[in-house]
Design a protein around this motif. Structure first.
Motif, PDB file in Angstrom:
ATOM      1  N   TRP A 191      46.613  73.581 -26.358  1.00 21.44           N
ATOM      2  CA  TRP A 191      45.286  74.209 -26.436  1.00 21.44           C
ATOM      3  C   TRP A 191      45.127  74.867 -27.793  1.00 21.44           C
ATOM      4  O   TRP A 191      46.074  75.450 -28.322  1.00 21.44           O
ATOM      5  N   GLU A 216      31.803  74.277 -30.997  1.00 21.16           N
ATOM      6  CA  GLU A 216      32.156  73.210 -30.068  1.00 21.16           C
ATOM      7  C   GLU A 216      32.185  71.848 -30.766  1.00 21.16           C
ATOM      8  O   GLU A 216      31.230  71.470 -31.438  1.00 21.16           O
ATOM      9  N   TRP A 257      41.434  64.261 -23.562  1.00 24.47           N
ATOM     10  CA  TRP A 257      40.779  65.393 -24.210  1.00 24.47           C
ATOM     11  C   TRP A 257      40.418  66.444 -23.177  1.00 24.47           C
ATOM     12  O   TRP A 257      39.932  66.132 -22.091  1.00 24.47           O
ATOM     13  N   ALA A 297      38.370  70.360 -22.713  1.00 26.66           N
ATOM     14  CA  ALA A 297      37.412  71.248 -23.379  1.00 26.66           C
ATOM     15  C   ALA A 297      36.911  72.318 -22.422  1.00 26.66           C
ATOM     16  O   ALA A 297      36.648  72.044 -21.253  1.00 26.66           O
ATOM     17  N   ASN A 298      36.796  73.538 -22.943  1.00 23.31           N
ATOM     18  CA  ASN A 298      36.144  74.632 -22.253  1.00 23.31           C
ATOM     19  C   ASN A 298      35.264  75.304 -23.282  1.00 23.31           C
ATOM     20  O   ASN A 298      35.704  76.217 -23.994  1.00 23.31           O
ATOM     21  N   ALA A 299      34.018  74.840 -23.403  1.00 22.80           N
ATOM     22  CA  ALA A 299      33.104  75.337 -24.430  1.00 22.80           C
ATOM     23  C   ALA A 299      32.824  76.826 -24.263  1.00 22.80           C
ATOM     24  O   ALA A 299      32.627  77.541 -25.247  1.00 22.80           O
ATOM     25  N   TYR A 334      39.966  74.175 -26.700  1.00 25.28           N
ATOM     26  CA  TYR A 334      39.963  72.717 -26.698  1.00 25.28           C
ATOM     27  C   TYR A 334      41.394  72.253 -26.834  1.00 25.28           C
ATOM     28  O   TYR A 334      42.234  72.940 -27.389  1.00 25.28           O
TER      29      TYR A 334
END
Length: 70
Positions: free
Chosen positions: A11, A17, A41, A43-45, A50
């Motif tokens: 991470w 983003e 991939w 992702a946690n915007a 990421y």
């Protein structure tokens, strides 16, 4: 998984983003990494985190890449 294969999760915090265009641009770089069998991939915007799940051919390939600057 085969007997020698390894999986790692990484991470990083990336502002802003990443876009689909960014992922498309960098995907060939990951595809060319020796010993990398697959990358998923992540992702946690909302949090700006990421990363990815990296599936390696063997532990040696994993360790070699850890010493690289991406």
């Amino acid at each position: 998984f085969g007997p020698a294969e390894t999986t790692e999760v990484f991470w990083v915090v990336l502002p802003p983003e990443p876009t689909d265009a960014t992922v498309t641009r960098v995907a060939p770089t990951f595809a060319a990494i020796p010993g990398l069998l697959a990358k998923t991939w992540l992702a946690n915007a909302e949090s700006g985190l990421y990363g990815g799940v990296y599936h390696w051919r063997d532990r040696a390939a994993d360790l070699i890449v850890r010493g690289c600057t991406w």
